[in-house]
Design an enzyme around this catalytic site. Structure first.
Site, mmCIF file in Angstrom:
data_model
loop_
_atom_site.group_PDB
_atom_site.id
_atom_site.type_symbol
_atom_site.label_atom_id
_atom_site.label_comp_id
_atom_site.label_asym_id
_atom_site.label_seq_id
_atom_site.Cartn_x
_atom_site.Cartn_y
_atom_site.Cartn_z
ATOM 1 N N GLY A 19 0.421 -1.305 -0.464
ATOM 2 C CA GLY A 19 0.140 0.124 -0.024
ATOM 3 C C GLY A 19 0.805 1.069 -0.174
ATOM 4 O O GLY A 19 0.180 2.681 -0.209
ATOM 5 N N GLN A 43 -11.824 19.806 13.436
ATOM 6 C CA GLN A 43 -11.073 19.404 14.643
ATOM 7 C C GLN A 43 -9.942 21.052 13.936
ATOM 8 O O GLN A 43 -9.056 20.910 14.536
ATOM 9 C CB GLN A 43 -10.541 18.297 14.458
ATOM 10 C CG GLN A 43 -11.160 16.738 14.358
ATOM 11 C CD GLN A 43 -10.263 15.676 14.192
ATOM 12 O OE1 GLN A 43 -9.103 14.963 15.426
ATOM 13 N NE2 GLN A 43 -10.409 14.845 12.813
ATOM 14 N N LYS A 92 -29.322 23.521 16.544
ATOM 15 C CA LYS A 92 -29.274 22.278 16.188
ATOM 16 C C LYS A 92 -28.770 22.125 17.606
ATOM 17 O O LYS A 92 -27.856 22.054 18.187
ATOM 18 C CB LYS A 92 -29.246 21.806 15.414
ATOM 19 C CG LYS A 92 -28.072 21.668 15.002
ATOM 20 C CD LYS A 92 -27.295 21.246 13.807
ATOM 21 C CE LYS A 92 -25.827 21.622 13.332
ATOM 22 N NZ LYS A 92 -25.262 21.032 12.157
ATOM 23 N N ASP A 95 -22.026 16.578 4.946
ATOM 24 C CA ASP A 95 -21.607 15.387 4.577
ATOM 25 C C ASP A 95 -22.280 13.998 4.764
ATOM 26 O O ASP A 95 -23.288 13.564 3.814
ATOM 27 C CB ASP A 95 -20.938 15.134 6.072
ATOM 28 C CG ASP A 95 -20.066 13.854 6.380
ATOM 29 O OD1 ASP A 95 -19.977 13.366 5.695
ATOM 30 O OD2 ASP A 95 -19.089 14.091 7.493
ATOM 31 N N GLY A 141 -27.446 15.075 7.199
ATOM 32 C CA GLY A 141 -28.485 14.901 8.202
ATOM 33 C C GLY A 141 -29.378 16.758 8.673
ATOM 34 O O GLY A 141 -30.634 16.531 8.138
#
Length: 313
Positions: free
Chosen positions: A42, A100, A195, A225, A228
Site C-alpha cells: 500500500g 477539528q 440544533k 457530509d 442529516g
C-alpha cells in the site's frame, strides 16, 4: 541579460486529477506529469517526470479522508522541495480535517493545526484554499494563505434564479456569519436553525429562528457530509410554510446514505462545487466548477497582482 521568471508548472494529486485538468486548461497550461509507484503493502511514491528546478509549481489536491489524499499532498510537497522548486504552492480546494479546529472536549487533537504544520514542514511556501470550516484556520499557518470564497460562484447563480421572497438560511448557529454575508449581497432576509447533537453526525433536536412563510429559502453551508442537518432543516422549513428550499454547500462530501436522504427530502436542489469528486449522479445535485476561480487566482499569485476582487464575502 535580466532573469526571466519561468512559467509555473501545475500538478495534481490522484483524487483531484479531473479538477486539476480543468484548472490547468483554464490557466492555459498543460497538467504536469507525475508518476505514482505503488508497493504491494500500500505504500506509494510520487515522482515528478520533468524538471521543476527554479520554477513556481502548483500542486492541486483536496485533503479529505481517506488519509491517502493528505499523504499524497505531503509526499509531493517534499519531492518538489528536494527537486529545488523555487515556490511551492499547495492548492487545496477542500482542506480536510478542518472540523477539528479546537479542543471541544478534553484529550482530543487539534487536527487542523497539526496538518497546517505538516504541510509547511513538507515544503509548502503558500496555501490556496476555499471556504475553510473556520476562518481562523488561516492563523494556523506561518506561510501566506489565500482563502477564497465560493460565494464568487454561488451568488451569480442565485441571482440568475430570480427568486421572489428570497430568504437565506443557516443550518446551524456556526454558519450565521456566512448566511448574513450572503443576505447582504442579495438584499434578503435571514433565518437560522438551532440544533443539538447527540454525537457527531446525529441531531437530537432542531428549532427554527425566524419566519419562512411563503419564502423561497436557500440554505448556505461550507460542507455537506451525511446531509442529516440539511435535509432536516429543509423538511422543517417546508413544515413552517416555505414555498421552496434549496441548499448551496461548497464541499460535497456526501458520505454514508447522504444521497438517499437528499432524494427523500423536500430539498428542491443541492448546489455544490467540484472541490471534491462527486460520488454519484443525482437529479437533485448540481455541480458548479471552481476551476476558473482557482486558475485565475493562481495566475494572479504568479504575476504578483491583487486577488481582492475574488473576495465577495
Amino acid at each position: 541579460m535580466p532573469y526571466q521568471v519561468p512559467e509555473p508548472k501545475i500538478f495534481a494529486c490522484t483524487q483531484s486529477m479531473e479538477l486539476g485538468q480543468k484548472i490547468a486548461k483554464a490557466y492555459g497550461a498543460d497538467l504536469g506529469n507525475v508518476l505514482f509507484s505503488h508497493f504491494s503493502d500500500g505504500e506509494f511514491q510520487p515522482s515528478f517526470e520533468e524538471s521543476i528546478r527554479g520554477t513556481r509549481i502548483f500542486i492541486i489536491g483536496s485533503t479529505n479522508p481517506s488519509s491517502e489524499n493528505l499523504m499524497e499532498m505531503l509526499l509531493m510537497l517534499d519531492a518538489a522541495k528536494r527537486a529545488s522548486a523555487r515556490h511551492i504552492t499547495a492548492v487545496i480546494p477542500y482542506y480536510g480535517w478542518a472540523r477539528q479546529d479546537r479542543k471541544d472536549k478534553p484529550r482530543v487533537p487539534i487536527a487542523a493545526k497539526l496538518i497546517a504544520k505538516m504541510l509547511e514542514t513538507a515544503g509548502a511556501t503558500r496555501i490556496i484554499t476555499m471556504d475553510l470550516h473556520a476562518d481562523q484556520i488561516q492563523g494556523f499557518f506561518e506561510k501566506p494563505v489565500d482563502h477564497l470564497f465560493a460565494s464568487t460562484l454561488f451568488l451569480p447563480y442565485l441571482r440568475d434564479l430570480n427568486l421572489d421572497n428570497l430568504t437565506i438560511a443557516s443550518p446551524d448557529m456556526g454558519g450565521s456569519k456566512r448566511a448574513y454575508a450572503y443576505s447582504r449581497n442579495l438584499a434578503s432576509d435571514v433565518v437560522i436553525c438551532y440544533k443539538q447533537r447527540a454525537k457527531a453526525n446525529i441531531i437530537s433536536h432542531m428549532e427554527l429562528i425566524g419566519d419562512v412563510t411563503d419564502k423561497n429559502v436557500v440554505l448556505v453551508d461550507d460542507m455537506v457530509d451525511t446531509a442529516g442537518t440539511l435535509t432536516r432543516a429543509a423538511d422543517l422549513m417546508m413544515e413552517r410554510g416555505a414555498k421552496s428550499v434549496r441548499a448551496i454547500c461548497t464541499h460535497g462530501l456526501l458520505s454514508g446514505d447522504a444521497y438517499e436522504k437528499i432524494e427523500n427530502s423536500k430539498l428542491l436542489e443541492l448546489i455544490v462545487t467540484d472541490s471534491i469528486p462527486i460520488k454519484k449522479v443525482s437529479d437533485k445535485v448540481k455541480v458548479i466548477s471552481c476551476a476558473e476561480l482557482f486558475a485565475d487566482v493562481m495566475h494572479r499569485v504568479h504575476h504578483n497582482t491583487s486577488i481582492a476582487s475574488k473576495f465577495l464575502m
